[in-house]
Design an enzyme around this catalytic site. Structure first.
Site, PDB file in Angstrom:
ATOM      1  N   ASP A 150     -38.311  -2.204 -11.781  1.00  0.00           N
ATOM      2  CA  ASP A 150     -37.967  -3.367 -10.956  1.00  0.00           C
ATOM      3  C   ASP A 150     -36.451  -3.388 -10.831  1.00  0.00           C
ATOM      4  O   ASP A 150     -35.770  -3.867 -11.742  1.00  0.00           O
ATOM      5  CB  ASP A 150     -38.400  -4.673 -11.642  1.00  0.00           C
ATOM      6  CG  ASP A 150     -39.894  -4.900 -11.609  1.00  0.00           C
ATOM      7  OD1 ASP A 150     -40.414  -5.152 -10.519  1.00  0.00           O
ATOM      8  OD2 ASP A 150     -40.528  -4.830 -12.676  1.00  0.00           O
TER       9      ASP A 150
ATOM     10  N   ARG B 210     -32.532  -3.637 -14.113  1.00  0.00           N
ATOM     11  CA  ARG B 210     -32.888  -3.083 -15.428  1.00  0.00           C
ATOM     12  C   ARG B 210     -31.835  -2.149 -16.024  1.00  0.00           C
ATOM     13  O   ARG B 210     -31.999  -1.695 -17.147  1.00  0.00           O
ATOM     14  CB  ARG B 210     -34.220  -2.320 -15.326  1.00  0.00           C
ATOM     15  CG  ARG B 210     -35.375  -3.097 -14.705  1.00  0.00           C
ATOM     16  CD  ARG B 210     -35.651  -4.413 -15.400  1.00  0.00           C
ATOM     17  NE  ARG B 210     -36.883  -5.019 -14.927  1.00  0.00           N
ATOM     18  CZ  ARG B 210     -37.206  -6.290 -15.082  1.00  0.00           C
ATOM     19  NH1 ARG B 210     -36.376  -7.111 -15.692  1.00  0.00           N
ATOM     20  NH2 ARG B 210     -38.352  -6.759 -14.641  1.00  0.00           N
TER      21      ARG B 210
ATOM     22  N   ARG C 213     -33.957 -14.034  -5.352  1.00  0.00           N
ATOM     23  CA  ARG C 213     -34.619 -12.722  -5.251  1.00  0.00           C
ATOM     24  C   ARG C 213     -35.126 -12.485  -3.826  1.00  0.00           C
ATOM     25  O   ARG C 213     -35.359 -11.344  -3.427  1.00  0.00           O
ATOM     26  CB  ARG C 213     -35.789 -12.625  -6.234  1.00  0.00           C
ATOM     27  CG  ARG C 213     -35.364 -12.670  -7.692  1.00  0.00           C
ATOM     28  CD  ARG C 213     -36.565 -12.787  -8.608  1.00  0.00           C
ATOM     29  NE  ARG C 213     -37.428 -11.617  -8.515  1.00  0.00           N
ATOM     30  CZ  ARG C 213     -38.673 -11.581  -8.973  1.00  0.00           C
ATOM     31  NH1 ARG C 213     -39.215 -12.660  -9.536  1.00  0.00           N
ATOM     32  NH2 ARG C 213     -39.390 -10.481  -8.862  1.00  0.00           N
TER      33      ARG C 213
ATOM     34  N   LYS D 235     -43.394  -6.900  -2.323  1.00  0.00           N
ATOM     35  CA  LYS D 235     -44.034  -7.897  -3.196  1.00  0.00           C
ATOM     36  C   LYS D 235     -43.608  -9.318  -2.798  1.00  0.00           C
ATOM     37  O   LYS D 235     -42.598  -9.475  -2.118  1.00  0.00           O
ATOM     38  CB  LYS D 235     -43.680  -7.614  -4.662  1.00  0.00           C
ATOM     39  CG  LYS D 235     -42.177  -7.667  -4.998  1.00  0.00           C
ATOM     40  CD  LYS D 235     -41.925  -7.173  -6.411  1.00  0.00           C
ATOM     41  CE  LYS D 235     -40.475  -7.365  -6.797  1.00  0.00           C
ATOM     42  NZ  LYS D 235     -40.156  -6.764  -8.101  1.00  0.00           N
ATOM     43  N   HIS D 236     -44.394 -10.359  -3.135  1.00  0.00           N
ATOM     44  CA  HIS D 236     -45.634 -10.422  -3.901  1.00  0.00           C
ATOM     45  C   HIS D 236     -46.700 -10.984  -2.952  1.00  0.00           C
ATOM     46  O   HIS D 236     -46.683 -12.180  -2.689  1.00  0.00           O
ATOM     47  CB  HIS D 236     -45.496 -11.343  -5.096  1.00  0.00           C
ATOM     48  CG  HIS D 236     -44.302 -11.076  -5.961  1.00  0.00           C
ATOM     49  ND1 HIS D 236     -43.014 -11.483  -5.636  1.00  0.00           N
ATOM     50  CD2 HIS D 236     -44.187 -10.418  -7.147  1.00  0.00           C
ATOM     51  CE1 HIS D 236     -42.164 -11.108  -6.589  1.00  0.00           C
ATOM     52  NE2 HIS D 236     -42.844 -10.452  -7.522  1.00  0.00           N
TER      53      HIS D 236
ATOM     54  N   HIS E 164     -45.298 -15.821 -14.417  1.00  0.00           N
ATOM     55  CA  HIS E 164     -45.175 -15.212 -15.741  1.00  0.00           C
ATOM     56  C   HIS E 164     -45.691 -16.182 -16.806  1.00  0.00           C
ATOM     57  O   HIS E 164     -46.211 -15.765 -17.837  1.00  0.00           O
ATOM     58  CB  HIS E 164     -43.706 -14.884 -16.061  1.00  0.00           C
ATOM     59  CG  HIS E 164     -43.131 -13.802 -15.202  1.00  0.00           C
ATOM     60  ND1 HIS E 164     -42.610 -14.052 -13.960  1.00  0.00           N
ATOM     61  CD2 HIS E 164     -43.012 -12.472 -15.412  1.00  0.00           C
ATOM     62  CE1 HIS E 164     -42.183 -12.911 -13.431  1.00  0.00           C
ATOM     63  NE2 HIS E 164     -42.414 -11.941 -14.289  1.00  0.00           N
TER      64      HIS E 164
ATOM     65  N   ASP F 228     -49.346  -7.298  -9.861  1.00  0.00           N
ATOM     66  CA  ASP F 228     -48.208  -7.669 -10.694  1.00  0.00           C
ATOM     67  C   ASP F 228     -48.635  -7.418 -12.151  1.00  0.00           C
ATOM     68  O   ASP F 228     -49.818  -7.163 -12.427  1.00  0.00           O
ATOM     69  CB  ASP F 228     -47.849  -9.148 -10.452  1.00  0.00           C
ATOM     70  CG  ASP F 228     -46.373  -9.440 -10.680  1.00  0.00           C
ATOM     71  OD1 ASP F 228     -45.706  -8.655 -11.377  1.00  0.00           O
ATOM     72  OD2 ASP F 228     -45.883 -10.457 -10.153  1.00  0.00           O
TER      73      ASP F 228
END
Length: 333
Positions: free
Chosen positions: A73, A81, A143, A173-174, A186, A259
Site C-alpha cells: 500500500d 510503507r 487519501r 480501491k475500495h 479497520h 481488503d
C-alpha cells in the site's frame, strides 16, 4: 513448474496474498510460498533499508513455486510503507498531490512507481478511487484525490497511466466507494446508506472509468451498502455487489481482491464463512496481513469446501486463470 499439473490446494493458494511480521519471513510464510502462495503484502514493519528490502524480495522470489505478486500500500501521505528508508514520509497524499496540479501528480506517481520497481514490487494497492463526500470520514480523508467525482476520475487516469508506464499492477480501491463512510472498516463495519442513484452517480463512476482505462484489479470494501444489497452483507462478500454489479453490469473482467480479511469490518463471519461467501460472490483473491497456522488451515478447509460442493471447483479455476493471466500480462511468469 507445469501449471497444468497444479493440484486444487495449490490453485487455492494462488488466491491468497499474505504478510508476516518483522524483516525476516517465518516458517509458515515460507512453507506457503513454496506450496503456491499467490502474493505477499509488505508493511512498514517489513522494511528497514533499501538493500534489506531488495534482498528480502529477492529471497522470497527464490522460494516461490509460482511467480508472486509483490504488493504494497504505497499511496503517499498517511499510507506510505517506506518511511524507515526515507526517515519519514516522502510523498504527498493523493489530495495534496492533486491540489498541486496534474503535472505534479504525474511526476510524484512516476517517482513512487520507479522506487517500487527498483525494490522488486510489481503490485500497488492504489489508486484510491473513493470520492470523499463525508467530511467526518475517519479513514479516507486526504487519501482520496477529491470530494468531487470528476476530479477523482481525472486524477486516477493520470496515476493509472504512470503506473502502467512502469509496469506496476494497480488495484483501484475500495469498491463500490468508501468515501461516504463515517466509521473505519479497520475497526468496525461501516454502513453507507446512500441511494442507488447517489452511489452510481458519484461513488461508483470513478471505478467504471478506471476499468475502462485499463485498471486490472479492484479491491472490494468491507462496508455495508443497504441500497445495493439489503441482505446485511458487506460488499467484499456480496454476490449482488461483486458478481451482479461489478462483473455483470459494469463488465469488469479483471481480478477482484478483498481488503485485508483481518479487519473488523468482516469479523461478523468466521474466516472460512467469509472466504466461501466471497468466492461464491465472485472474489478472486484475499489479503491476510499475517500468515498464521490458521491461514494454512483455512486453505486446507477451502479445499475441503470445494470437495463438499460448498464452492464450485469452476470458481477456483476461473480465479486461478485470471491470476495467471495477469501475471503473464505483466511478465511475471
Amino acid at each position: 513448474m507445469q501449471l497444468n499439473n497444479l493440484n486444487l490446494k495449490q490453485k487455492i493458494s494462488q488466491m491468497f496474498i499474505t504478510g508476516f511480521d518483522g524483516t525476516l519471513p517465518d516458517n509458515n510464510f515460507i512453507n506457503l510460498v513454496k506450496s503456491g502462495l499467490g502474493g505477499v503484502i509488505f508493511f512498514t514493519r517489513n522494511i528497514k533499508t533499501k538493500n534489506q528490502f531488495k534482498n528480502l524480495i529477492s529471497e522470497i522470489k527464490k522460494e516461490a513455486l509460482i511467480p508472486m505478486f509483490f504488493s504494497i500500500d504505497q499511496e503517499g501521505g498517511r499510507v506510505e510503507r517506506t518511511e524507515n528508508i526515507h526517515g519519514g514520509k516522502k510523498y504527498l497524499s493523493a489530495k495534496h498531490a492533486f491540489e498541486k496540479g496534474l503535472k505534479y501528480l504525474e511526476e510524484q506517481t512516476g517517482q513512487i512507481a520507479a522506487e517500487l520497481k527498483s525494490y522488486g514490487i510489481n503490485m500497488n494497492f492504489a489508486p484510491v478511487l473513493d470520492v470523499n463526500t463525508n467530511i467526518k470520514n475517519p479513514i479516507i480523508g486526504e487519501r482520496a484525490f477529491s470530494n468531487k467525482t470528476e476530479d477523482v476520475i481525472k486524477a486516477a487516469k493520470v496515476v493509472l497511466k504512470e503506473y502502467e508506464k512502469h509496469r506496476i499492477i494497480t488495484v483501484g480501491k475500495h469498491f463500490p466507494g468508501h468515501g461516504g463512510a463515517s466509521t473505519d472498516s479497520h475497526k468496525t463495519l461501516p454502513v453507507i446508506d446512500l441511494s442507488n442513484e447517489e452511489l452510481k452517480e458519484n461513488h461508483i463512476k470513478p471505478f467504471i472509468e478506471a476499468i475502462k482505462f485499463g485498471c486490472p484489479a479492484i479491491m472490494a470494501a468491507h462496508v455495508l451498502y443497504p441500497k445495493l444489497d439489503d441482505s446485511n452483507t458487506p460488499a467484499s462478500v456480496s454476490e449482488k455487489i461483486i458478481k451482479e454489479l461489478l462483473i455483470n453490469e459494469i463488465g469488469f473482467s479483471g481480478i477482484v481482491i478483498t481488503d485485508d480479511m483481518e479487519m473488523n469490518g468482516i469479523k461478523n463471519y468466521t474466516r472460512i464463512e467469509a472466504c466461501i461467501k466471497a468466492i461464491n460472490a465472485g472474489v478472486n483473491m484475499f489479503i491476510f496481513r499475517d500468515t498464521t497456522k490458521e491461514i494454512i488451515e483455512l486453505i486446507d478447509n477451502l479445499e475441503k469446501a470445494v470437495r463438499c460442493n460448498h464452492i464450485s471447483e469452476n470458481s477456483i479455476d476461473i480465479s486461478f486463470e485470471k491470476i495467471i493471466k495477469l501475471k503473464t500480462l505483466y511478465n511475471l511468469m
